[in-house]
Design an enzyme around this catalytic site. Structure first.
Site, PDB file in Angstrom:
ATOM      1  NE  ARG A 100      57.461  41.462  39.764  1.00 26.71           N
ATOM      2  CZ  ARG A 100      56.504  40.546  39.970  1.00 26.71           C
ATOM      3  NH1 ARG A 100      55.378  40.871  40.573  1.00 26.71           N
ATOM      4  NH2 ARG A 100      56.699  39.302  39.585  1.00 26.71           N
TER       5      ARG A 100
ATOM      6  CG  HIS B  45      57.250  38.102  46.902  1.00 23.83           C
ATOM      7  ND1 HIS B  45      56.272  39.057  46.863  1.00 23.83           N
ATOM      8  CD2 HIS B  45      56.805  37.076  46.101  1.00 23.83           C
ATOM      9  CE1 HIS B  45      55.272  38.639  46.090  1.00 23.83           C
ATOM     10  NE2 HIS B  45      55.569  37.459  45.606  1.00 23.83           N
TER      11      HIS B  45
ATOM     12  CG  HIS C 168      52.695  34.174  47.889  1.00 26.79           C
ATOM     13  ND1 HIS C 168      52.570  33.211  46.916  1.00 26.79           N
ATOM     14  CD2 HIS C 168      53.084  35.299  47.247  1.00 26.79           C
ATOM     15  CE1 HIS C 168      52.888  33.739  45.752  1.00 26.79           C
ATOM     16  NE2 HIS C 168      53.199  35.004  45.920  1.00 26.79           N
TER      17      HIS C 168
ATOM     18  CG  ASP D 292      51.752  38.234  38.532  1.00 24.75           C
ATOM     19  OD1 ASP D 292      51.447  38.594  39.685  1.00 24.75           O
ATOM     20  OD2 ASP D 292      52.857  37.769  38.238  1.00 24.75           O
TER      21      ASP D 292
ATOM     22  CD  GLU E  22      50.430  37.448  46.025  1.00 19.57           C
ATOM     23  OE1 GLU E  22      51.401  38.199  46.188  1.00 19.57           O
ATOM     24  OE2 GLU E  22      50.247  36.828  44.964  1.00 19.57           O
TER      25      GLU E  22
HETATM   26  C1  BGC Z   1      53.892  37.570  42.018  1.00 15.42           C
HETATM   27  C2  BGC Z   1      54.257  36.743  40.825  1.00 15.42           C
HETATM   28  C3  BGC Z   1      55.292  35.755  41.237  1.00 15.42           C
HETATM   29  C4  BGC Z   1      54.720  34.916  42.362  1.00 15.42           C
HETATM   30  C5  BGC Z   1      55.691  33.897  42.874  1.00 15.42           C
HETATM   31  C6  BGC Z   1      53.338  36.662  43.054  1.00 15.42           C
HETATM   32  O1  BGC Z   1      53.001  37.375  44.183  1.00 15.42           O
HETATM   33  O2  BGC Z   1      52.987  38.588  41.692  1.00 15.42           O
HETATM   34  O3  BGC Z   1      54.744  37.533  39.772  1.00 15.42           O
HETATM   35  O4  BGC Z   1      55.676  34.949  40.187  1.00 15.42           O
HETATM   36  O5  BGC Z   1      54.342  35.746  43.407  1.00 15.42           O
HETATM   37  O6  BGC Z   1      56.913  34.407  43.083  1.00 15.42           O
END
Ligand code: BGC
Length: 381
Positions: free
Chosen positions: A108, A133, A207, A279, A345
């Site tokens: 983010r 992302h 991811h 998360d 990640e």
């Molecule tokens: C994020 C999550 C998100 C997920 C899928 C992860 O990398 O930290 O908050 O929901 O990706 O979008």
């Protein structure tokens, strides 16, 4: 390995070596098959990599996505340990980054804004008030150039992508290269490099959603995890770091000793509440910045499969599939329910462009962004 398997593995590598996207026979070769056409008419190809032990990985050049990854359990039985879909159209529209590369800036950026060298840049806000992302059409949604590497002793595919100056709001033309290798040690290795023609921010990550019992085979709460991190970056309610590097000691974030993911995930804790579970970004105990470091180890007790993550990155986002809710039907018709997969990640910390105390993610002309991440699979008795 017996002789027959050695010969077969050799053949696989040899055939992979023959097929470049630009080379002859590309379309017909079984190692490099069409995976359909995107909505805007671009051809997508799938590559199959098989190592000397019979481990197998399929990747495609849409989003440089890992479609499947088959590794043995303690009895030598292969299972596909990554979540995914059967159809290209599903990857275009409905997956939450299954198996994809994420960039130009993974994770983010607060309110979709950052300032670099005095200039403010505005990004699309696609996650509540924040940018997530890489934007509306990040690296996970573009078709990469791909070719099987002819020079590699182990099966490998090289992906390249030229991200335009201003793409998704980011400054500078960014030339990205990634090499995916399936090593003979059952490692999925990713080597990234990138260069730019203007100062920009870069934070590329991977991811895949893992389930070491096999994708679709239950939730991941029984997996035992160890994270080599004494600190993490706590977040606000929108999952933006506060800037603090907080010790994990005496919190549910403490994975310095192996513990089931599910052991504390539902505890009453402000950070877990904000994330809907894990998360968060952990600050890897790295001796030296950029040094390849063992960051995470996960073991699945029933199958005996173990995943270790090694990376040169300073942080790792551990996301335990909190937003999976049974609305996605994945490979082979399997429904992915709550916490059926977890992501690891490796990355720079979230929202780094807005935190001067975090390791910098700025790339300038003349510099080369570099990252190596290894997902290493093995078993325990
Ligand atoms: C994020 C999550 C998100 C997920 C899928 C992860 O990398 O930290 O908050 O929901 O990706 O979008």
């Amino acid at each position: 390995m017996n002789g027959k398997r050695a010969v077969l593995a050799g053949l696989m590598v040899a055939r992979l070596g023959l097929v470049g996207c630009s080379g002859p026979g590309t379309k017909e070769d079984s190692m490099n098959k069409s995976f359909g056409t995107t909505k805007d008419g671009q051809a997508v190809e799938r590559f199959t990599l098989k190592n000397k032990n019979g481990a197998e990985m399929q990747v495609m050049n849409f989003g440089a996505i890992v479609l499947s990854l088959k590794v043995p359990d303690r009895h030598g039985q292969l299972a596909d340990v990554v979540l995914g879909c059967d159809q290209l159209s599903d990857y275009e529209t409905k997956t939450p980054y299954f198996g994809a590369v994420v960039g130009r800036y993974g994770n983010r950026i607060a309110k979709g804004q950052f300032t670099l060298d005095g200039q403010t840049y505005t990004l699309a806000t696609n996650n509540g008030p924040n940018a997530l992302h890489g934007g509306l059409k990040g690296f996970d949604k573009v078709v990469w150039k791909a070719k099987a590497l002819q020079t590699s002793a182990e099966p490998a595919v090289e992906f390249t992508y030229a991200s335009k100056d201003g793409e998704e709001g980011y400054p500078g033309k960014l030339a990205v290269k990634m090499v995916y290798t399936l090593t003979d040690k059952n490692e999925f290795k990713i080597q990234y490099t990138a260069t730019t023609d203007k100062p920009t921010v870069v934070n590329i990550t991977h991811h895949s959603y893992f389930n070491l019992a096999g994708a679709g085979h239950g939730d991941i709460l029984g997996h035992e995890m160890m994270i080599n991190a004494d600190r993490f970056t706590p977040v606000d309610v929108t999952l933006i770091p506060t800037g603090e590097l907080r010790p994990v000691k005496d919190t549910p974030m403490d994975f310095t000793k192996p513990l089931a993911i599910g052991a504390r995930v539902n505890q009453t804790d402000e950070q877990l509440k904000f994330g809907g579970g894990y998360d968060h970004n952990w600050v890897i105990n790295q001796k030296q910045a950029g040094e390849l470091t063992a960051a995470v180890r996960v073991a699945e007790p029933k199958s005996g499969r173990v995943l270790e993550v090694l990376t040169t990155e300073p942080g790792v986002q551990f996301y335990c599939g909190n937003f999976l809710d049974g609305t996605i039907t994945g490979k082979g018709g399997q429904v992915y329910k709550h916490r059926y997969g977890f992501c690891l990640e490796p990355q720079h910390f979230p929202d780094s462009p807005n935190h001067a105390n975090f390791p910098a993610c700025v790339l300038r002309p003349g510099q080369t962004y570099q990252q190596t991440t290894i997902y290493r699979f093995s078993t325990v008795k």
